[in-house]
Design a protein around this motif. Structure first.
Motif, PDB file in Angstrom:
ATOM      1  N   ARG B  23     -12.596  45.965 -13.741  1.00  0.00           N
ATOM      2  CA  ARG B  23     -13.904  45.600 -14.304  1.00  0.00           C
ATOM      3  C   ARG B  23     -13.880  45.763 -15.825  1.00  0.00           C
ATOM      4  NH1 ARG B  23     -17.014  42.302 -12.424  1.00  0.00           N
ATOM      5  NH2 ARG B  23     -17.458  43.386 -10.471  1.00  0.00           N
ATOM      6  N   PRO B 124     -16.861  33.591 -16.841  1.00  0.00           N
ATOM      7  CA  PRO B 124     -15.953  34.065 -15.782  1.00  0.00           C
ATOM      8  C   PRO B 124     -16.731  34.648 -14.602  1.00  0.00           C
ATOM      9  CG  PRO B 124     -15.296  34.902 -17.943  1.00  0.00           C
ATOM     10  CD  PRO B 124     -16.675  34.320 -18.100  1.00  0.00           C
ATOM     11  N   LEU B 125     -16.096  34.658 -13.436  1.00  0.00           N
ATOM     12  CA  LEU B 125     -16.709  35.301 -12.274  1.00  0.00           C
ATOM     13  C   LEU B 125     -16.643  36.809 -12.394  1.00  0.00           C
ATOM     14  CD1 LEU B 125     -15.477  33.157  -9.247  1.00  0.00           C
ATOM     15  CD2 LEU B 125     -17.846  33.548  -9.953  1.00  0.00           C
ATOM     16  N   GLY B 126     -15.554  37.344 -12.956  1.00  0.00           N
ATOM     17  CA  GLY B 126     -15.415  38.792 -13.118  1.00  0.00           C
ATOM     18  C   GLY B 126     -14.075  39.282 -12.633  1.00  0.00           C
ATOM     19  N   ASP B 209     -15.490  40.672  -7.145  1.00  0.00           N
ATOM     20  CA  ASP B 209     -16.522  39.640  -7.016  1.00  0.00           C
ATOM     21  C   ASP B 209     -16.201  38.588  -5.976  1.00  0.00           C
ATOM     22  OD1 ASP B 209     -18.427  40.446  -9.127  1.00  0.00           O
ATOM     23  OD2 ASP B 209     -16.648  40.269 -10.385  1.00  0.00           O
ATOM     24  N   VAL B 210     -14.920  38.335  -5.732  1.00  0.00           N
ATOM     25  CA  VAL B 210     -14.550  37.324  -4.752  1.00  0.00           C
ATOM     26  C   VAL B 210     -13.124  37.609  -4.296  1.00  0.00           C
ATOM     27  CG1 VAL B 210     -13.747  35.675  -6.508  1.00  0.00           C
ATOM     28  CG2 VAL B 210     -14.455  34.811  -4.301  1.00  0.00           C
ATOM     29  N   ARG B 228     -16.917  41.913   2.695  1.00  0.00           N
ATOM     30  CA  ARG B 228     -18.310  42.096   2.300  1.00  0.00           C
ATOM     31  C   ARG B 228     -18.583  41.430   0.957  1.00  0.00           C
ATOM     32  NH1 ARG B 228     -21.995  43.077   5.744  1.00  0.00           N
ATOM     33  NH2 ARG B 228     -23.200  43.949   4.060  1.00  0.00           N
ATOM     34  N   PRO B 230     -17.857  37.537  -1.294  1.00  0.00           N
ATOM     35  CA  PRO B 230     -17.563  36.134  -1.001  1.00  0.00           C
ATOM     36  C   PRO B 230     -16.061  35.866  -0.908  1.00  0.00           C
ATOM     37  CG  PRO B 230     -19.239  36.289  -2.712  1.00  0.00           C
ATOM     38  CD  PRO B 230     -18.706  37.680  -2.492  1.00  0.00           C
ATOM     39  N   SER B 414     -18.319  31.188 -13.031  1.00  0.00           N
ATOM     40  CA  SER B 414     -19.746  31.116 -12.756  1.00  0.00           C
ATOM     41  C   SER B 414     -20.378  30.386 -13.940  1.00  0.00           C
ATOM     42  CB  SER B 414     -20.310  32.539 -12.613  1.00  0.00           C
ATOM     43  OG  SER B 414     -21.699  32.500 -12.339  1.00  0.00           O
TER      44      SER B 414
END
Lengths: 427, 427
Positions: B23, B124-126, B209-210, B228, B230, B414
């Motif tokens: 992160r 970015p999604l993360g 995040d995914v 849990r 996506p 995103s």
């Protein structure tokens, strides 16, 4: 209508059946022409106006029960319908009818060197579940947005408003039938058993593609924690306004007061004010006085209170609290970097605003913060699908997947690729 | 490297720490300039070529263990690296470097009547988790795509290829360090404990995040069932080719054979052939003979076998089976409506093709089937991010949320809304 005393087994069967019927309706809706969907929306609006006596009678029964149960005045207000609110509901349906149809819209198109033409085209998501609380108008709003986007919807309203929602739903179904669309396109769960919500969270055996919760924090938290299907939602809107050293003071006063006080109960209302330490001496007092004059309680750090002793002391928890009320937390930060650090630590990633005349500082703010909506020199209260020009929204999402920010008809669609060739084989 | 005998607690701690560091790296990567990311990718390619001896040595050790365990030849092949495959990996990194940077790209922009300007911009999604099996090149491919899209990635390769993947990962990290990007941008899980995968599926305390699973059906099924967060994936590619009454016969023969036989082991390979009953007398024999000549086993309904007795009888299960082999199931249907009904009942919603000269029939096929990729007069084997012009793909998704079809760098982003005003308040 099922009684709450019915067994869980019957609720499971009921919900599975609703899911199967929704999926079948979704297949038909995906092929429905724009004109048919729009005719249905107009017919639904007419039916709602025509059913005004029945809707008001159902609402009176809901209100009688709510008053007997001594429901809080704010909730009573949300539950209450009158001729004006019913007319607004019908008008909302016509607004959705007037929106462009997202289904079949071309998002992108290109041709490959081998001559195959690739299109990316919007398609419906399928079946949408909407779980809401006391506001019966969600029945019409959500039903309309899902229909326009070619999706079947399963509505699960609160038990407080069940009679009102059922009366509105009957008008929607009348509009569907009149235009030849399947009745099951918009279903309402006829059981107030909480187990029905549990079944939706489990996904109805693959027949529910996404859930949109509309209601208070505890409802949204339960749905986010337990749902086994994607959720479009925001848990809270802990929105920040940062007043930079390069802010125009008069603009800053206006934007802070509007962001906080125009309506305090919406998710885009500001909850925390951050002021650049460099301009604390000049900007803090006029902004805080304007807030106080507008009726806002101010909770501030010690450093702020030294300059403005009228403020209450803020606890650490204040900077993590969505008041949804005429209260604001206030702190000083070291420039835009300090603002970014504070916001990334405390924000709910919904909406944040900066006030500055320095475009490079605004760009740094935009680049450094990962929230759904970022504003430069504009009020946080613009965080709304209608204000964005989407016509209507089913809610605001803070997740980073698929839908983010206001969720309108486009966000209720998926897409696929359509490739046209003339016999091309892959080498 | 942790030993498999380590306690579960230490794996939990290890994975939580990996998540926290990912992160933090993601925050830095989101701000990384395009030139820096591209320089890192080029440096990674150089480092992989420079580390060829070390990578081959690590691969030899993996292969020795695999041979000792009598691993299946197909898996041994996937695991095996040589100078050519290492060069291809390095070239793949340069291809990703040459792609446009999706981060910061404007998807849409408009101005509201009140003068506020709204932009929708890719972000970015993360943090992306990639769980894969024996192919060590996924380490480089997935690392590159996540880096280019501004995401941190946590790689969890199979234990069979752990030494090879670790050697490739070391080269990627060398490239990151050389260009000043955080080492934690691309992490590889140093434990082969299965509990590490379980921690990823739980989402690493909000720091994932995914998840993208790359591997066989059982891996994908486990991830889809238990995650849990996506998931971008496809469980299987049960792809259909429908030959319509208005098909050009020569084109139909070519496209069916290419769709099935070019490569039988990829997800875009055709598994079922549907032929319009109207042209069974003319089209069936030439197509099936061409398939047989190409080495394909044919499993057909009784009706087909009456015309082509060489075919084996198909069971009901054959029409729900992804062979990934030189086998095809064949049935007759009543025109495009029959084809749509069969496909909607049996498809995995990955890729389907129609062969017809009638554009209206092709349009009906496109409108009636809800699969990620639909093709008209082109081979199903084009279902691939590279063939679509995306440069590279991390996989193909059949879900309807966020990413659908080939998942390239754009699909790994995103977006958010950036609003610019001049002091606008909401009335």
């Amino acid at each position: 209508m099922l009684d709450q005393a019915d067994t869980t087994t019957s609720v499971v069967d009921l919900m599975q059946d609703i899911g199967v019927r929704a999926r079948a309706a979704a297949r038909q809706l995906a092929l429905a022409p724009t004109a048919t969907k729009n005719a249905a929306l107009e017919a639904m609006a007419d039916a709602i106006l025509g059913a005004q006596p029945a809707i008001l009678a159902a609402n009176a029964a809901d209100l009688e029960q709510a008053n007997a149960a001594q429901m809080a005045p704010a909730l009573i207000d949300r539950l209450t319908l009158d001729a004006g609110r019913i007319a607004a509901m019908a008008e909302g349906l016509r607004v959705v009818a007037a929106l462009p149809d997202p289904v079949g819209a071309r998002i992108d198109a290109w041709t490959r060197p081998n001559g195959i033409e690739i299109e990316r085209v919007r398609t419906p998501l399928g079946v949408i579940g909407v779980i809401y609380e006391s506001r019966p108008n969600v029945t019409a709003d959500a039903g309309a947005l899902c229909l326009k986007s070619g999706n079947a919807v399963i509505l699960r309203g609160g038990s407080d408003s069940s009679r009102s929602s059922a009366a509105i739903h009957a008008a929607l179904v009348a509009g569907l039938v009149k235009s030849g669309l399947p009745e099951d396109a918009i279903q309402i769960v006829p059981s107030t058993d909480r187990a029905a919500v549990g079944e939706m969270l489990k996904g109805l055996g693959g027949n529910l593609d996404v859930i949109v919760p509309r209601g208070g924090r505890s409802l949204v938290a339960r749905v986010q924690d337990e749902a086994r299907v994607p959720v479009f939602a925001h848990l809270e809107g802990l929105c920040h306004v940062y007043v930079d050293r390069a802010a125009d003071l008069a603009m800053a006063v206006d934007l802070v007061v509007n962001s906080k006080m125009r309506r305090t109960g919406i998710c885009g209302a500001a909850e925390t004010l951050l002021v650049d330490r460099k301009v604390a001496a000049t900007h803090l007092l006029p902004i805080l006085e304007a807030l106080r004059f507008a009726g806002c309680e101010i909770r501030a750090t010690e450093e702020v209170r030294e300059r403005y002793p009228t403020a209450e002391p803020a606890s650490a928890a204040d900077f993590d609290t969505e008041y949804l009320d005429a209260i604001i937390s206030v702190a000083l930060v070291d420039g835009v970097e300090g603002a970014i650090a504070h916001i990334e630590a405390h924000s709910s990633h919904h909406t944040e605003a900066i006030v500055t005349e320095d475009i490079r500082v605004a760009d740094a703010f935009f680049a450094g913060i990962d929230s759904a909506i970022l504003l430069h020199n504009a009020s946080t209260q613009f965080a709304d699908g209608g204000e964005f020009g989407m016509g209507a929204e089913i809610g605001i999402a803070t997740g980073k997947m698929h839908a983010r920010g206001p969720v309108g008809v486009e966000q209720l669609t998926s897409f696929n690729y359509r490739v046209r060739g003339s016999g091309q084989m892959r080498p």
